[in-house]
Design a protein around this motif. Structure first.
Motif, PDB file in Angstrom:
ATOM      1  N   LEU A  73      31.285  18.084 -23.135  1.00  0.00           N
ATOM      2  CA  LEU A  73      32.644  18.607 -23.027  1.00  0.00           C
ATOM      3  C   LEU A  73      33.168  19.114 -24.369  1.00  0.00           C
ATOM      4  CD1 LEU A  73      34.237  15.997 -20.595  1.00  0.00           C
ATOM      5  CD2 LEU A  73      33.715  18.390 -20.105  1.00  0.00           C
ATOM      6  N   LYS A  74      32.819  18.412 -25.444  1.00  0.00           N
ATOM      7  CA  LYS A  74      33.272  18.846 -26.765  1.00  0.00           C
ATOM      8  C   LYS A  74      32.644  20.188 -27.152  1.00  0.00           C
ATOM      9  CE  LYS A  74      34.078  16.026 -30.126  1.00  0.00           C
ATOM     10  NZ  LYS A  74      33.954  14.999 -31.196  1.00  0.00           N
ATOM     11  N   ASP A  75      31.405  20.369 -26.756  1.00  0.00           N
ATOM     12  CA  ASP A  75      30.759  21.658 -27.020  1.00  0.00           C
ATOM     13  C   ASP A  75      31.421  22.762 -26.197  1.00  0.00           C
ATOM     14  OD1 ASP A  75      29.001  20.442 -28.758  1.00  0.00           O
ATOM     15  OD2 ASP A  75      27.395  20.230 -27.274  1.00  0.00           O
ATOM     16  N   LYS A  76      31.809  22.393 -24.979  1.00  0.00           N
ATOM     17  CA  LYS A  76      32.404  23.384 -24.079  1.00  0.00           C
ATOM     18  C   LYS A  76      33.798  23.802 -24.552  1.00  0.00           C
ATOM     19  CE  LYS A  76      33.713  24.041 -19.230  1.00  0.00           C
ATOM     20  NZ  LYS A  76      33.750  23.432 -17.874  1.00  0.00           N
ATOM     21  N   TYR A  77      34.568  22.805 -25.040  1.00  0.00           N
ATOM     22  CA  TYR A  77      35.948  23.090 -25.437  1.00  0.00           C
ATOM     23  C   TYR A  77      36.127  23.039 -26.964  1.00  0.00           C
ATOM     24  CZ  TYR A  77      36.966  22.239 -20.488  1.00  0.00           C
ATOM     25  OH  TYR A  77      36.995  22.295 -19.112  1.00  0.00           O
ATOM     26  N   GLU A  78      35.122  23.483 -27.698  1.00  0.00           N
ATOM     27  CA  GLU A  78      35.189  23.382 -29.157  1.00  0.00           C
ATOM     28  C   GLU A  78      36.334  24.193 -29.761  1.00  0.00           C
ATOM     29  OE1 GLU A  78      31.637  24.825 -30.897  1.00  0.00           O
ATOM     30  OE2 GLU A  78      31.577  26.661 -29.712  1.00  0.00           O
ATOM     31  N   ASN A  79      36.817  25.191 -29.036  1.00  0.00           N
ATOM     32  CA  ASN A  79      37.912  26.015 -29.548  1.00  0.00           C
ATOM     33  C   ASN A  79      39.258  25.652 -28.936  1.00  0.00           C
ATOM     34  OD1 ASN A  79      36.152  27.576 -31.168  1.00  0.00           O
ATOM     35  ND2 ASN A  79      35.581  28.827 -29.386  1.00  0.00           N
ATOM     36  N   ASN A  80      39.308  24.532 -28.238  1.00  0.00           N
ATOM     37  CA  ASN A  80      40.541  24.090 -27.583  1.00  0.00           C
ATOM     38  C   ASN A  80      40.940  22.715 -28.132  1.00  0.00           C
ATOM     39  OD1 ASN A  80      42.568  23.177 -25.833  1.00  0.00           O
ATOM     40  ND2 ASN A  80      41.658  24.217 -24.059  1.00  0.00           N
ATOM     41  N   LEU A  94      40.086  18.903 -26.680  1.00  0.00           N
ATOM     42  CA  LEU A  94      39.246  18.004 -27.481  1.00  0.00           C
ATOM     43  C   LEU A  94      39.942  16.671 -27.713  1.00  0.00           C
ATOM     44  CD1 LEU A  94      37.818  20.477 -30.183  1.00  0.00           C
ATOM     45  CD2 LEU A  94      36.573  19.412 -28.287  1.00  0.00           C
ATOM     46  N   GLU A  95      41.242  16.736 -27.950  1.00  0.00           N
ATOM     47  CA  GLU A  95      42.007  15.495 -28.142  1.00  0.00           C
ATOM     48  C   GLU A  95      42.004  14.662 -26.860  1.00  0.00           C
ATOM     49  OE1 GLU A  95      46.531  14.020 -29.304  1.00  0.00           O
ATOM     50  OE2 GLU A  95      45.981  16.141 -29.473  1.00  0.00           O
ATOM     51  N   ASN A  96      42.154  15.339 -25.696  1.00  0.00           N
ATOM     52  CA  ASN A  96      42.117  14.626 -24.416  1.00  0.00           C
ATOM     53  C   ASN A  96      40.766  13.944 -24.197  1.00  0.00           C
ATOM     54  OD1 ASN A  96      44.713  15.488 -23.873  1.00  0.00           O
ATOM     55  ND2 ASN A  96      44.069  17.231 -22.611  1.00  0.00           N
ATOM     56  N   ILE A  97      39.713  14.632 -24.600  1.00  0.00           N
ATOM     57  CA  ILE A  97      38.357  14.067 -24.446  1.00  0.00           C
ATOM     58  C   ILE A  97      38.214  12.798 -25.300  1.00  0.00           C
ATOM     59  CG2 ILE A  97      35.909  14.483 -24.914  1.00  0.00           C
ATOM     60  CD1 ILE A  97      36.495  17.485 -24.281  1.00  0.00           C
TER      61      ILE A  97
END
Length: 209
Positions: A28-35, A39-42
């Motif tokens: 998920l962190k790789d998927k949302y690296e620009n969000n 990332l904080e939610n993860i």
């Protein structure tokens, strides 16, 4: 964080293993690296799962692997240095080599000449005033030779002083034993002590670093 529970947010089941949770988090962190918000939610979801499992572990309800208890503080075991017998022998050999000096022939000749003169004078002159003076010259010569090698003042003083004391003490012991066994040294106790101490000072000053 969204209304989804932490497991749903990471996309894993509640009985998922730690490895599965880690993989899901990374994915998920790789998927949302620009969000940043996502990332904080993860991270919040991941921390919530870890804390929940820690609480269950403390209550004895589940068994949690060590890496789940402190996932960010993996401590490597201390490395125990084992010194083999060969290494010990090598260390002793190195210490011995650092202690023993190999003077040049010229250095030995000069030092030997001085002590030889002192020994000859001691043999043929048994004056109670001369022997202490000769010993003083011998001690000074030994100190000068040692100091010239490493320029270590107190080390040179210590080695010379200890050698002098040991020489006098050993000489007296040997002289007393010779008298008890009936062996005649043809020297007075003071002469023998001087000769023995000169030899010891010569040996130590020449072959000690």
């Amino acid at each position: 964080m969204s209304e989804l529970n932490p497991y749903e947010l990471l996309g894993v089941k509640e009985d998922a293993s730690f490895e599965e949770i880690q993989k899901a988090k990374k994915k998920l962190k790789d998927k949302y690296e620009n969000n940043p918000q996502q990332l904080e939610n993860i991270e919040v979801a991941y921390d919530a799962i870890i804390m929940q499992r820690l609480r269950l572990r403390q209550e004895g309800k589940i068994k949690v692997p060590e890496q789940i208890r402190f996932p960010e503080k993996t401590v490597e075991p201390k490395k125990v240095t084992v010194i083999s017998n060969a290494q010990k022998k090598a260390n002793i050999s190195l210490w011995f080599n650092n202690l023993i000096d190999q003077p040049s022939g010229k250095e030995i000749l000069i030092n030997s000449s001085i002590f030889l003169v002192l020994i000859v004078i001691s043999i043929f002159n048994n004056s109670s005033e001369t022997l202490p003076l000769l010993l003083t010259v011998g001690v000074g010569t030994s100190f000068a030779v040692l100091y010239r090698k490493q320029r270590a003042f107190w080390r040179s003083v210590g080695i010379t002083f200890i050698t002098f004391i040991v020489g006098i003490c050993l000489a007296n012991v040997i002289f007393s034993l010779s008298l008890n066994t009936g062996f005649n040294l043809s020297l007075s106790a003071e002469q023998f002590a001087s000769l023995f101490t000169f030899c010891l000072l010569w040996l130590v000053s020449n072959f000690t670093r």
